[in-house]
Design a protein around this motif. Sequence first.
Motif, PDB file in Angstrom:
ATOM      1  N   GLY A  61       0.806  -1.222   0.000  1.00 12.52           N
ATOM      2  CA  GLY A  61       0.000   0.000   0.000  1.00 12.52           C
ATOM      3  C   GLY A  61       0.834   1.263   0.000  1.00 12.52           C
ATOM      4  O   GLY A  61       0.366   2.328  -0.382  1.00 12.52           O
ATOM      5  N   ASN A  62       2.090   1.186   0.471  1.00 12.86           N
ATOM      6  CA  ASN A  62       3.071   2.266   0.497  1.00 12.86           C
ATOM      7  C   ASN A  62       2.473   3.613   0.911  1.00 12.86           C
ATOM      8  O   ASN A  62       1.618   3.674   1.781  1.00 12.86           O
ATOM      9  CB  ASN A  62       3.816   2.354  -0.844  1.00 12.86           C
ATOM     10  CG  ASN A  62       2.904   2.451  -2.060  1.00 12.86           C
ATOM     11  OD1 ASN A  62       2.170   3.411  -2.240  1.00 12.86           O
ATOM     12  ND2 ASN A  62       2.965   1.434  -2.911  1.00 12.86           N
ATOM     13  N   VAL A  63       2.917   4.689   0.273  1.00 14.95           N
ATOM     14  CA  VAL A  63       2.486   6.030   0.655  1.00 14.95           C
ATOM     15  C   VAL A  63       1.002   6.277   0.369  1.00 14.95           C
ATOM     16  O   VAL A  63       0.393   7.200   0.882  1.00 14.95           O
ATOM     17  CB  VAL A  63       3.360   7.079  -0.062  1.00 14.95           C
ATOM     18  CG1 VAL A  63       2.997   7.168  -1.540  1.00 14.95           C
ATOM     19  CG2 VAL A  63       3.261   8.447   0.594  1.00 14.95           C
ATOM     20  N   TRP A  64       0.414   5.394  -0.460  1.00 16.47           N
ATOM     21  CA  TRP A  64      -1.004   5.498  -0.817  1.00 16.47           C
ATOM     22  C   TRP A  64      -1.912   4.734   0.150  1.00 16.47           C
ATOM     23  O   TRP A  64      -3.135   4.728  -0.028  1.00 16.47           O
ATOM     24  CB  TRP A  64      -1.219   4.945  -2.220  1.00 16.47           C
ATOM     25  CG  TRP A  64      -0.672   5.802  -3.322  1.00 16.47           C
ATOM     26  CD1 TRP A  64       0.598   5.790  -3.830  1.00 16.47           C
ATOM     27  CD2 TRP A  64      -1.396   6.787  -4.062  1.00 16.47           C
ATOM     28  NE1 TRP A  64       0.705   6.707  -4.841  1.00 16.47           N
ATOM     29  CE2 TRP A  64      -0.502   7.336  -5.010  1.00 16.47           C
ATOM     30  CE3 TRP A  64      -2.713   7.255  -4.018  1.00 16.47           C
ATOM     31  CZ2 TRP A  64      -0.880   8.328  -5.905  1.00 16.47           C
ATOM     32  CZ3 TRP A  64      -3.094   8.240  -4.907  1.00 16.47           C
ATOM     33  CH2 TRP A  64      -2.184   8.774  -5.835  1.00 16.47           C
ATOM     34  N   ARG A  65      -1.362   4.103   1.135  1.00 14.25           N
ATOM     35  CA  ARG A  65      -2.098   3.141   1.965  1.00 14.25           C
ATOM     36  C   ARG A  65      -3.397   3.701   2.548  1.00 14.25           C
ATOM     37  O   ARG A  65      -4.419   3.026   2.568  1.00 14.25           O
ATOM     38  CB  ARG A  65      -1.188   2.658   3.096  1.00 14.25           C
ATOM     39  CG  ARG A  65      -1.811   1.580   3.981  1.00 14.25           C
ATOM     40  CD  ARG A  65      -0.811   1.035   4.994  1.00 14.25           C
ATOM     41  NE  ARG A  65       0.243   0.260   4.351  1.00 14.25           N
ATOM     42  CZ  ARG A  65       1.494   0.688   4.177  1.00 14.25           C
ATOM     43  NH1 ARG A  65       1.848   1.904   4.579  1.00 14.25           N
ATOM     44  NH2 ARG A  65       2.400  -0.069   3.591  1.00 14.25           N
ATOM     45  N   ASP A  66      -3.362   4.938   3.003  1.00 10.63           N
ATOM     46  CA  ASP A  66      -4.532   5.470   3.698  1.00 10.63           C
ATOM     47  C   ASP A  66      -5.571   6.099   2.778  1.00 10.63           C
ATOM     48  O   ASP A  66      -6.618   6.554   3.250  1.00 10.63           O
ATOM     49  CB  ASP A  66      -4.095   6.505   4.744  1.00 10.63           C
ATOM     50  CG  ASP A  66      -3.500   7.752   4.092  1.00 10.63           C
ATOM     51  OD1 ASP A  66      -3.111   7.676   2.908  1.00 10.63           O
ATOM     52  OD2 ASP A  66      -3.426   8.799   4.763  1.00 10.63           O
ATOM     53  N   CYS A  67      -5.303   6.109   1.466  1.00 13.67           N
ATOM     54  CA  CYS A  67      -6.250   6.794   0.582  1.00 13.67           C
ATOM     55  C   CYS A  67      -6.513   6.071  -0.741  1.00 13.67           C
ATOM     56  O   CYS A  67      -7.364   6.509  -1.518  1.00 13.67           O
ATOM     57  CB  CYS A  67      -5.758   8.215   0.276  1.00 13.67           C
ATOM     58  SG  CYS A  67      -4.182   8.276  -0.628  1.00 13.67           S
ATOM     59  N   ILE A  68      -5.821   4.975  -1.016  1.00 13.74           N
ATOM     60  CA  ILE A  68      -5.937   4.339  -2.335  1.00 13.74           C
ATOM     61  C   ILE A  68      -7.361   3.872  -2.618  1.00 13.74           C
ATOM     62  O   ILE A  68      -7.802   3.868  -3.777  1.00 13.74           O
ATOM     63  CB  ILE A  68      -4.942   3.157  -2.462  1.00 13.74           C
ATOM     64  CG1 ILE A  68      -4.830   2.711  -3.925  1.00 13.74           C
ATOM     65  CG2 ILE A  68      -5.328   2.012  -1.541  1.00 13.74           C
ATOM     66  CD1 ILE A  68      -4.283   3.752  -4.850  1.00 13.74           C
TER      67      ILE A  68
END
Length: 463
Positions: A428-435
């Motif tokens: 999920g990396n840097v996008w984990r909370d919004c992907i």
Amino acid sequence: MGLLMMATLVLAITLMISLLIKLMHQRRDHGSSCYILHYECFKPSDDRKIDTEFSGNIVMRNKNLGIDEYRFLLRAIVSSGIGEETYAPRNVILGKEESPTLLDGISELEEFFYDTLDKLFHRTGVSPPEIDVLVVNISMLSSEPSLASRIINRYKMREDIKVFNLSGMGCSASLISIDIVKNIFKSHKKAFAVVVTSESIGPNWYSGNDKSMILANCLFRSGGCSILLTNNPTLRTRSMFRLKCLVRTHLGASDEACECAVQKEDELGRPGFHLSKNLPRAATKAFFENLRELAPKILPLKELVRYFIVSGSGSGSGSGKDRGGNNRTGPTVRFKTGVDHFCLHTGGKAVIEGVGKSLGLTEYDLEPARMTLHRFGNTSASSLWYVLGCMEAKRRLKKGDKVLMISFGAGFKCNSCVWEVMRDLEDGNVWRDCIDRYPPKTLVNPFMEKFGWVMDQNPKNPI
């Protein structure tokens, strides 16, 4: 006529044989392998987000702007494709953009350096003393000691580490850094390299009223990425990507291309970044020059033969009308025959759409770049890695897939490379909370709703 036809045939056969030999050589060349073990994109803290209202406040507090400049900025922001969750430097958040200090610039970058590098070393288990090569690219800030030296001091890296501190390379700098690593790997076996890529936004925020310079404030946002690479074949199964090829194109010999994106001062001595009207033309030329060299390296032989035949018949020049009667711009070569995913620089909405049209890409292909522009803005040289992170978070990247990266930068430059995915990726990396929120149902910018009254303001009654 018979001799002319024979000469043409001999030339065609010679070209095809040369191409085959070149392709066979490239596919057998495993001696200079370059793998990405891991990469970490930076997500600043929430107190650095600039939503619609705060963006408007930043614009309004620039007392050098008149009603015409306000309207220009409004149109630019509304049509930029940038959303409400991008990040600005702390000195801009605090209202210090007109009097930035060197410390503001260094602090902005050190916050990014240490966050991403700490995570990179922790996630991979590779320790700082094991790093053989360090390449740092920050285009618009050069300090003494260098930014690379600050990283070496922080992490107590070895005395014999090979260090490169790049400046002035623009938005295409990260692929230049990768190219440096790739070439060093040819003579250093089983090595580790770290590439650190970002931009200095805080000290370079423009506070004047020149339209060609205030546009940069609408597009550029804070971000960055640190990347760990190796050429150790025993780590192949642990790696995420393998570099297949990399092509660099530089049009700096042309005055028009060299001067289309320039750091300069306006008539009143206020520093900023000038974007000229010649930029689209320079970018287009650099793009096609780059693709001309890239195509033989990545496309299957069947497509190259088809393109060679079409070009020879005079119908592959990249101009004229398509079947729908629309103007056709760009190569007729079908890059999707050799590439599965397209990682495009988020230079702006027009850049993404222009490259997509030239390559014949679908909305699915363009979605990662569009979503990155909306969520993180244009983070300069690190933008490509946020786009790649979006693809990974969406679980699009499967083992064996090919990913084409294309970047543009001042100079004027176009750099590209192709990565092979080494294993199925789904971090999920840097996008984990919004992907899960992307793509949103609508990308409408609410700026117009809150500040549309500016468009109706009487020019004789400035804000």
